[in-house]
Enzyme design. Sequence first.
Site, PDB file in Angstrom:
ATOM      1  N   ILE A  78       0.833  -1.202   0.000  1.00 43.35           N
ATOM      2  CA  ILE A  78       0.000   0.000   0.000  1.00 43.35           C
ATOM      3  C   ILE A  78       0.866   1.251   0.000  1.00 43.35           C
ATOM      4  CG2 ILE A  78      -1.708   1.333   1.307  1.00 43.35           C
ATOM      5  CD1 ILE A  78      -2.845  -1.333   2.301  1.00 43.35           C
ATOM      6  N   GLY A 107      -3.896   3.066   8.039  1.00 41.83           N
ATOM      7  CA  GLY A 107      -3.364   1.848   8.648  1.00 41.83           C
ATOM      8  C   GLY A 107      -4.331   1.260   9.644  1.00 41.83           C
ATOM      9  N   ARG A 108      -4.123   1.568  10.908  1.00 42.01           N
ATOM     10  CA  ARG A 108      -5.001   1.134  11.989  1.00 42.01           C
ATOM     11  C   ARG A 108      -5.195   2.294  12.955  1.00 42.01           C
ATOM     12  NH1 ARG A 108      -6.633  -2.523   9.341  1.00 42.01           N
ATOM     13  NH2 ARG A 108      -6.603  -4.762   9.814  1.00 42.01           N
ATOM     14  N   ASP A 150      -9.262   7.045   7.766  1.00 46.02           N
ATOM     15  CA  ASP A 150     -10.145   5.946   7.388  1.00 46.02           C
ATOM     16  C   ASP A 150     -10.327   4.988   8.556  1.00 46.02           C
ATOM     17  OD1 ASP A 150     -11.703   4.402   5.430  1.00 46.02           O
ATOM     18  OD2 ASP A 150     -10.115   2.902   5.676  1.00 46.02           O
ATOM     19  N   GLU A 162     -13.300   2.447  17.358  1.00 46.09           N
ATOM     20  CA  GLU A 162     -13.951   2.241  16.072  1.00 46.09           C
ATOM     21  C   GLU A 162     -15.079   1.239  16.240  1.00 46.09           C
ATOM     22  OE1 GLU A 162     -12.480   0.360  11.923  1.00 46.09           O
ATOM     23  OE2 GLU A 162     -11.260   2.058  12.623  1.00 46.09           O
ATOM     24  N   HIS A 184     -13.755   3.304   7.805  1.00 40.54           N
ATOM     25  CA  HIS A 184     -12.947   2.118   7.523  1.00 40.54           C
ATOM     26  C   HIS A 184     -13.380   1.492   6.200  1.00 40.54           C
ATOM     27  CE1 HIS A 184     -10.359  -1.121   9.683  1.00 40.54           C
ATOM     28  NE2 HIS A 184     -10.115  -1.111   8.379  1.00 40.54           N
ATOM     29  N   ALA A 197     -11.714   2.393   3.018  1.00 37.69           N
ATOM     30  CA  ALA A 197     -10.763   2.733   1.953  1.00 37.69           C
ATOM     31  C   ALA A 197     -10.659   1.641   0.900  1.00 37.69           C
ATOM     32  CB  ALA A 197      -9.385   3.024   2.553  1.00 37.69           C
TER      33      ALA A 197
END
Length: 314
Positions: A155, A229-230, A253, A258, A277, A279
């Site tokens: 990515i 990423g996270r 994202d 979350e 979340h 993407a």
Amino acid sequence: MTIEKTIVLISTEVDDMVAHGMFRQLDDVEVVGYDPAARRLDNMQRRASIFVPPYRGTNRPMALMEQLPNLAMVQITAAGTDEWVNAVPDGVVLAGARGAHAGPVSEWVLSAILAQLRQWPTLVRYQDKNTWAHRKFDADTLRGKRVLIVGAGSIGMATARLLDAFGANSTLVASVARDGIHGAVELPALVSGHQIVVITAPLNDATLNLVDKDFLAAMDDGALLVNAGRGKIVDTDALVEELRSERLRAALDVTEPEPLPEDHPIWKCTGVIISPHSARTVPGTNALCYAVAVDQVRTFLAGGVPSNAAVRPC
């Protein structure tokens, strides 16, 4: 002599049906469907040795692993395996779909950067008020910007290629230095001097809360943080403080927590754009994920170790 086939357990949800035909192309494999929302597996399903969680809500059927006495491999469709790595039983191979998400996610990163630089959130707010906002705000260009990309996997590399086409200059950081890519130990000295910081790294012990108060403070005034990423890589409270001061901007994202609660303060920060979340969520990404998954399972069945294996056999 009849050769017993390897049973691969695959979700029967709409996004996962494409996988059934793809996995049937493997020799000596029998595909058995299951409902990710089910609490119990039937006798045939329990015989499976390879478990494939669904494309959406990957971790929903995690508890079903307890009903698979022959389990030898878990193949997920997410790039990151952090949610599964501590749940998979000892000796069971866990592999992700790293590589499948590079196109969709890098496209999201580019769109998020351009949306913030060209002030699309501001434009939409003016549009909602029926206001012709000529010369009411300052847009910016991507050309010539220095972009720090933390995470030099598929990515991150795809993102760098897209940015290059727009005339931006990327600095890539990986866990370990390699040709043309900085190592993580160099990261503190690299943050300053970049107008955009993009997070595409996986979540692990080294990246948990990597983007903390000190990291954010080191970013240039007016810089943009993009997290693909996270959520747990970024200290959300520290980011909120920077956004409230209007010193930094962000495009997210992923978040922590979350999903974001309705009353979370980051919703009211005008310098941030947030996607849920999603993407990777474009048409065809599920098929890309399953193409990688099939390749990983093929390697495993041939006696090899899948290239995306996060948990390897004992």
